[in-house]
Design a protein around this motif. Structure first.
Motif, PDB file in Angstrom:
ATOM      1  N   TYR A 129      -6.109  -4.008   0.605  1.00 15.96           N
ATOM      2  CA  TYR A 129      -6.458  -4.723   1.827  1.00 15.96           C
ATOM      3  C   TYR A 129      -5.725  -4.140   3.036  1.00 15.96           C
ATOM      4  O   TYR A 129      -6.288  -4.037   4.125  1.00 15.96           O
ATOM      5  CB  TYR A 129      -6.145  -6.209   1.665  1.00 15.96           C
ATOM      6  CG  TYR A 129      -6.768  -6.811   0.419  1.00 15.96           C
ATOM      7  CD1 TYR A 129      -8.068  -6.495   0.048  1.00 15.96           C
ATOM      8  CD2 TYR A 129      -6.051  -7.669  -0.421  1.00 15.96           C
ATOM      9  CE1 TYR A 129      -8.644  -7.011  -1.101  1.00 15.96           C
ATOM     10  CE2 TYR A 129      -6.619  -8.193  -1.566  1.00 15.96           C
ATOM     11  CZ  TYR A 129      -7.912  -7.860  -1.903  1.00 15.96           C
ATOM     12  OH  TYR A 129      -8.478  -8.364  -3.043  1.00 15.96           O
ATOM     13  N   ALA A 130      -4.478  -3.747   2.837  1.00 18.18           N
ATOM     14  CA  ALA A 130      -3.723  -3.142   3.932  1.00 18.18           C
ATOM     15  C   ALA A 130      -4.395  -1.852   4.407  1.00 18.18           C
ATOM     16  O   ALA A 130      -4.461  -1.578   5.613  1.00 18.18           O
ATOM     17  CB  ALA A 130      -2.287  -2.875   3.503  1.00 18.18           C
ATOM     18  N   ARG A 131      -4.910  -1.064   3.475  1.00 15.83           N
ATOM     19  CA  ARG A 131      -5.602   0.181   3.854  1.00 15.83           C
ATOM     20  C   ARG A 131      -6.874  -0.092   4.637  1.00 15.83           C
ATOM     21  O   ARG A 131      -7.365   0.778   5.362  1.00 15.83           O
ATOM     22  CB  ARG A 131      -5.923   1.007   2.601  1.00 15.83           C
ATOM     23  CG  ARG A 131      -4.698   1.640   1.952  1.00 15.83           C
ATOM     24  CD  ARG A 131      -5.108   2.701   0.944  1.00 15.83           C
ATOM     25  NE  ARG A 131      -5.848   2.137  -0.181  1.00 15.83           N
ATOM     26  CZ  ARG A 131      -5.287   1.697  -1.303  1.00 15.83           C
ATOM     27  NH1 ARG A 131      -3.961   1.722  -1.440  1.00 15.83           N
ATOM     28  NH2 ARG A 131      -6.033   1.221  -2.279  1.00 15.83           N
ATOM     29  N   LEU A 159      -7.990 -13.558   3.961  1.00 16.21           N
ATOM     30  CA  LEU A 159      -7.951 -13.583   2.502  1.00 16.21           C
ATOM     31  C   LEU A 159      -6.530 -13.846   2.033  1.00 16.21           C
ATOM     32  O   LEU A 159      -5.569 -13.721   2.798  1.00 16.21           O
ATOM     33  CB  LEU A 159      -8.482 -12.272   1.904  1.00 16.21           C
ATOM     34  CG  LEU A 159      -7.838 -10.942   2.301  1.00 16.21           C
ATOM     35  CD1 LEU A 159      -6.529 -10.661   1.566  1.00 16.21           C
ATOM     36  CD2 LEU A 159      -8.812  -9.799   2.024  1.00 16.21           C
ATOM     37  N   ASN A 160      -6.420 -14.229   0.772  1.00  9.76           N
ATOM     38  CA  ASN A 160      -5.128 -14.362   0.104  1.00  9.76           C
ATOM     39  C   ASN A 160      -5.034 -13.286  -0.954  1.00  9.76           C
ATOM     40  O   ASN A 160      -5.876 -13.208  -1.864  1.00  9.76           O
ATOM     41  CB  ASN A 160      -4.967 -15.756  -0.514  1.00  9.76           C
ATOM     42  CG  ASN A 160      -4.712 -16.809   0.540  1.00  9.76           C
ATOM     43  OD1 ASN A 160      -3.802 -16.666   1.352  1.00  9.76           O
ATOM     44  ND2 ASN A 160      -5.518 -17.876   0.537  1.00  9.76           N
ATOM     45  N   ALA A 161      -4.023 -12.422  -0.838  1.00  7.68           N
ATOM     46  CA  ALA A 161      -3.938 -11.213  -1.648  1.00  7.68           C
ATOM     47  C   ALA A 161      -2.918 -11.354  -2.760  1.00  7.68           C
ATOM     48  O   ALA A 161      -1.784 -11.783  -2.540  1.00  7.68           O
ATOM     49  CB  ALA A 161      -3.558 -10.025  -0.765  1.00  7.68           C
ATOM     50  N   THR A 162      -3.311 -10.946  -3.963  1.00  5.16           N
ATOM     51  CA  THR A 162      -2.349 -10.779  -5.044  1.00  5.16           C
ATOM     52  C   THR A 162      -1.514  -9.526  -4.770  1.00  5.16           C
ATOM     53  O   THR A 162      -1.861  -8.692  -3.923  1.00  5.16           O
ATOM     54  CB  THR A 162      -3.060 -10.623  -6.384  1.00  5.16           C
ATOM     55  OG1 THR A 162      -3.860  -9.430  -6.349  1.00  5.16           O
ATOM     56  CG2 THR A 162      -3.956 -11.830  -6.671  1.00  5.16           C
ATOM     57  N   VAL A 163      -0.430  -9.393  -5.508  1.00  2.13           N
ATOM     58  CA  VAL A 163       0.406  -8.205  -5.362  1.00  2.13           C
ATOM     59  C   VAL A 163      -0.405  -6.943  -5.637  1.00  2.13           C
ATOM     60  O   VAL A 163      -0.288  -5.935  -4.921  1.00  2.13           O
ATOM     61  CB  VAL A 163       1.623  -8.290  -6.311  1.00  2.13           C
ATOM     62  CG1 VAL A 163       2.393  -6.981  -6.316  1.00  2.13           C
ATOM     63  CG2 VAL A 163       2.539  -9.444  -5.897  1.00  2.13           C
ATOM     64  N   ALA A 164      -1.280  -6.994  -6.642  1.00  2.28           N
ATOM     65  CA  ALA A 164      -2.068  -5.819  -7.011  1.00  2.28           C
ATOM     66  C   ALA A 164      -3.089  -5.471  -5.929  1.00  2.28           C
ATOM     67  O   ALA A 164      -3.383  -4.300  -5.694  1.00  2.28           O
ATOM     68  CB  ALA A 164      -2.770  -6.056  -8.340  1.00  2.28           C
ATOM     69  N   LEU A 172     -12.500 -14.148   2.494  1.00  2.00           N
ATOM     70  CA  LEU A 172     -12.909 -13.249   1.424  1.00  2.00           C
ATOM     71  C   LEU A 172     -12.112 -13.600   0.172  1.00  2.00           C
ATOM     72  O   LEU A 172     -10.932 -13.953   0.253  1.00  2.00           O
ATOM     73  CB  LEU A 172     -12.626 -11.791   1.809  1.00  2.00           C
ATOM     74  CG  LEU A 172     -13.571 -11.065   2.759  1.00  2.00           C
ATOM     75  CD1 LEU A 172     -13.798 -11.827   4.050  1.00  2.00           C
ATOM     76  CD2 LEU A 172     -13.057  -9.663   3.059  1.00  2.00           C
ATOM     77  N   GLY A 173     -12.759 -13.509  -0.986  1.00  3.13           N
ATOM     78  CA  GLY A 173     -12.040 -13.840  -2.201  1.00  3.13           C
ATOM     79  C   GLY A 173     -12.859 -13.572  -3.450  1.00  3.13           C
ATOM     80  O   GLY A 173     -13.953 -13.002  -3.394  1.00  3.13           O
ATOM     81  N   THR A 213      -0.181 -13.446  -0.748  1.00  3.58           N
ATOM     82  CA  THR A 213       0.070 -13.158   0.650  1.00  3.58           C
ATOM     83  C   THR A 213      -1.179 -13.416   1.475  1.00  3.58           C
ATOM     84  O   THR A 213      -2.242 -12.830   1.196  1.00  3.58           O
ATOM     85  CB  THR A 213       0.501 -11.693   0.843  1.00  3.58           C
ATOM     86  OG1 THR A 213       1.694 -11.456   0.094  1.00  3.58           O
ATOM     87  CG2 THR A 213       0.769 -11.381   2.313  1.00  3.58           C
ATOM     88  N   GLY A 214      -1.074 -14.287   2.472  1.00  2.00           N
ATOM     89  CA  GLY A 214      -2.169 -14.491   3.399  1.00  2.00           C
ATOM     90  C   GLY A 214      -2.285 -13.289   4.324  1.00  2.00           C
ATOM     91  O   GLY A 214      -1.296 -12.814   4.869  1.00  2.00           O
ATOM     92  N   MET A 215      -3.530 -12.766   4.479  1.00  2.00           N
ATOM     93  CA  MET A 215      -3.751 -11.591   5.306  1.00  2.00           C
ATOM     94  C   MET A 215      -4.947 -11.824   6.225  1.00  2.00           C
ATOM     95  O   MET A 215      -5.852 -12.606   5.899  1.00  2.00           O
ATOM     96  CB  MET A 215      -3.971 -10.348   4.449  1.00  2.00           C
ATOM     97  CG  MET A 215      -2.859 -10.062   3.451  1.00  2.00           C
ATOM     98  SD  MET A 215      -3.046  -8.487   2.551  1.00  2.00           S
ATOM     99  CE  MET A 215      -2.488  -7.322   3.811  1.00  2.00           C
TER     100      MET A 215
END
Length: 286
Positions: free
Chosen positions: A116-118, A106-111, A73-74, A261-263
């Protein structure tokens, strides 16, 4: 979302190639360097949605299938003028519905990481962007029995095999597109292909990726080829943190530009080796 725009006015629809220019403007608004051509490649390879208010595209979210079991996803963007009103939640809900039954990466930005965690994503690594102008004195160093040669469409089966060893994913469609729009080199040892790297136009200059190699020395050889060929030009590369390449890249002119961050939500892909992934295609495609 802006307080003056009701949530009900927002429409999500399937993304289309004709949206590339509007998506490029959207990404520029959040500081991403994508060209319209970069968006065309992403849209053509994948699926997803855009969110519209009237005629304006105010958000995007894409995904790309890898076999029947995984998806990445991205390109999840909400226009700065419309952030904070729940559009991101609707985009994620749409992507999760479209990729139901697959494990999602996915790779997540800090924002973006809290959203994504939720939604059930957990960290599993990080990817570090480096970019800059390569230095004039870097060049590949070949050991006895090693050769570098140009790769092409006829090498697709070899590249697909090495890439699957490194990622645990079947990525033939992406590799086909990269071979068509970029330049490829293959590292051989005693006549046997053991790694490859691809360079293509992207954003402000060129991006190196993927880089697949058996070890860090081979990866440096494959990357140094492009640093030497394109010395003095703007280059970008995105490397998994565990590769140990960051100090070497910095010494050769490609400075750190921030991590993501890879998630994963579901099962992580399982690389079989011995090849490893030393640079991703990009942060969206992995």
């Amino acid at each position: 979302m802006s307080d003056t725009v009701p949530q009900e006015a927002l429409i999500l629809r399937k993304v289309a190639l004709a949206d590339a220019a509007a998506c490029q403007a959207l990404s520029r608004a959040v500081g991403w360097p994508h060209r319209a051509e970069d968006w065309e490649m992403l849209i053509d390879l994948g699926h997803g949605v855009v969110a519209t208010l009237g005629e304006e595209i105010v958000a995007s979210a894409l995904w790309w299938p890898y076999g029947e079991t995984h998806a990445t996803l991205g390109s999840i963007i909400v226009s700065p003028a419309h952030q904070g009103g729940g559009i991101g939640k609707r985009l994620m809900r749409a992507l999760l519905e479209q990729t139901q039954g697959r494990s999602q990466l996915l790779n997540a930005t800090v924002a973006g990481e809290p959203l994504y965690a939720r939604n059930g994503f957990v960290p599993w690594g990080s990817v570090h962007q480096h970019h800059g102008e390569s230095l004039a004195d870097v060049a590949p160093v070949l050991q006895p029995g090693e050769t570098l040669r140009l790769g092409g469409p006829g090498d697709l089966p070899v590249l697909e095999r090495l890439d699957a060893q490194a990622t645990g994913l079947p990525r033939k469609p992406a590799l086909e597109v990269l071979l068509a729009c970029g330049e490829c080199i293959v590292l051989e040892r005693d006549g046997e292909p053991v790694g490859f790297s691809i360079l293509r136009r992207f954003g402000r200059g060129h991006v190196i990726g993927p880089v697949v190699a058996a070890n860090g020395g081979d990866a440096q050889t494959l990357i140094a080829h492009w640093l030497h060929e394109r010395r003095g030009q703007f280059l970008r590369i995105d490397v998994p943190a565990e590769t140990g390449l960051e100090d070497w890249l910095t010494r050769n002119g490609l400075k750190p530009a921030g991590p993501v961050t890879g998630m994963v939500r579901g099962e992580k892909p399982v690389p079989s080796g011995p090849a490893r992934l030393y640079a991703v295609i990009n942060q969206a495609l992995g």
